[in-house]
Design an enzyme around this catalytic site. Structure first.
Site, PDB file in Angstrom:
ATOM      1  CG  HIS A  91     -16.823-116.024  49.955  1.00 44.72           C
ATOM      2  ND1 HIS A  91     -17.334-116.566  48.802  1.00 44.72           N
ATOM      3  CD2 HIS A  91     -15.762-116.823  50.282  1.00 44.72           C
ATOM      4  CE1 HIS A  91     -16.636-117.631  48.439  1.00 44.72           C
ATOM      5  NE2 HIS A  91     -15.670-117.808  49.318  1.00 44.72           N
ATOM      6  CB  CYS A  94     -22.987-114.529  50.165  1.00 43.61           C
ATOM      7  SG  CYS A  94     -24.332-114.055  49.035  1.00 43.61           S
ATOM      8  CG  HIS A  97     -21.223-115.068  46.070  1.00 42.74           C
ATOM      9  ND1 HIS A  97     -21.805-115.883  47.020  1.00 42.74           N
ATOM     10  CD2 HIS A  97     -19.912-114.979  46.416  1.00 42.74           C
ATOM     11  CE1 HIS A  97     -20.884-116.280  47.887  1.00 42.74           C
ATOM     12  NE2 HIS A  97     -19.723-115.737  47.547  1.00 42.74           N
TER      13      HIS A  97
END
Length: 352
Positions: free
Chosen positions: A326, A266, A314
């Protein structure tokens, strides 16, 4: 212009010039639930989904720790190389200073073999003697300066040696952290994969649908709060380039620790996207949160980074229309998703 869509919400994202529209599109409902399937191991698929999700969340936490340790290891390695170069230069400087000091001492010895009064009495030209005496005093002063500089250079070498030892200690600590995090990542991913491998093909398909339903539910609840009501910021030129890079990676697989070009995690995706836009940013989502300027959600614009979960493990890039791009997790590909499909911790701006 190409319009991209992702399961769980409706959105339009233009590759060439991403902008945030005045109002976000309403999320589209996922397909109707399939008929119930036999429950594996006495657990419902929803329970299995949550277990898998938690394992991957734990893997994501370990991945961020691994990425940070790797980044710090590289920084320490680079610093050690710099120190080594300074040591080499310092040793060469000491050799040169010793040679100059030795030459000055030999010259002073040759000219200082008899008392100054005797040298004056025996000199044919007193003025010549006085000039020589002046140069001798200058030489003595220069020799003293050389010795002082020699002392300072030797002290620098001692400081470099101490700093190198400290850097090596940090390097070793980061290496241990990296290995521990790597082991945790592999264990969590293996556990999640084993859990998923026990499902039949139809159950796996239903599991993906459950994931989409959970994302849709979270996105719908987020939009219902009016979170996107005032979000209409336009992307900067750098922001457009970052979004173009990130959306061009859609379909590539997630891989922990990866920064492209074939796969990303990510924060690897977001850091490389902004690097492609001409701006270097921290490697990990936690460092992105810590070091990049935070902005209010209402001021969000395409290219900004959305940090998720309380532990900031994240990150996705806002692309407009209530959507973000993402790299979700192992076993999934880079995709578009609702910006509110996970708990938002903060929004940060790389080009503030």
């Amino acid at each position: 212009m190409a319009i991209l869509a992702a399961p769980g919400f409706a959105t339009g994202v233009a590759h060439a010039a991403p902008v945030a529209p005045a109002a976000p599109a309403a999320p589209a409902a996922p397909a109707a639930p399939a008929a119930p399937l036999p429950e594996p191991g006495g657990k419902s698929l929803e329970q299995v989904r949550k277990e898998i999700e938690e394992l991957y969340r734990q893997a994501a936490t370990a991945t961020e720790a691994y990425n940070l340790a790797e980044a710090e290891t590289k920084a320490q390695s680079d610093k050690i190389v710099q120190i080594a170069n300074l040591v080499v230069a310092g040793k060469e400087r000491i050799t040169a200073l010793k040679n100059r000091a030795g030459a000055a001492a030999r010259a002073q010895y040759r000219s200082g073999g008899m008392p100054p009064g005797a040298q004056l009495a025996l000199s044919d030209d007193p003025n010549h003697y006085l000039d020589g005496a002046g140069r001798l005093r200058q030489g003595e002063k220069a020799t003293s300066g050389l010795l002082s500089e020699l002392d300072r250079t030797q002290a620098d070498l001692q400081r470099y040696a101490q700093e190198a030892n400290e850097r090596w200690s940090i390097l070793e600590t980061n290496r241990v952290k990296s290995e521990e995090s790597k082991k945790q990542i592999e264990e969590k991913i293996k556990a999640a994969e084993e859990l998923e491998s026990k499902l039949e093909a139809e159950e796996k398909a239903r599991l993906i649908q459950l994931e989409q339903e959970a994302q849709y539910k979270a996105q719908t609840a987020w939009l219902s709060t009016g979170a996107m009501k005032d979000v209409n910021g336009a992307a900067t030129e750098a922001g457009k380039r970052a979004v173009q890079f990130a959306t061009a990676q859609i379909g590539k697989p997630y891989k922990w620790g990866a920064v492209g070009p074939g796969s990303f995690d990510c924060s690897g995706l977001t850091s490389q996207a902004w690097l492609a836009a001409g701006r270097g940013i921290p490697r990990t989502s936690q460092e992105q949160l810590r070091l990049l300027p935070k902005i209010a959600l209402k001021d969000m614009r395409p290219g900004d980074l959305i940090i998720y979960f309380d532990d900031a493990t994240h990150v996705g890039m806002y692309v407009g229309d209530g959507a973000m791009v993402h790299a979700p997790r192992p076993g999934r590909n880079i995709t578009l998703a609702g910006a509110g499909s996970m708990p938002i911790k903060a929004v940060v701006r790389p080009d503030a």
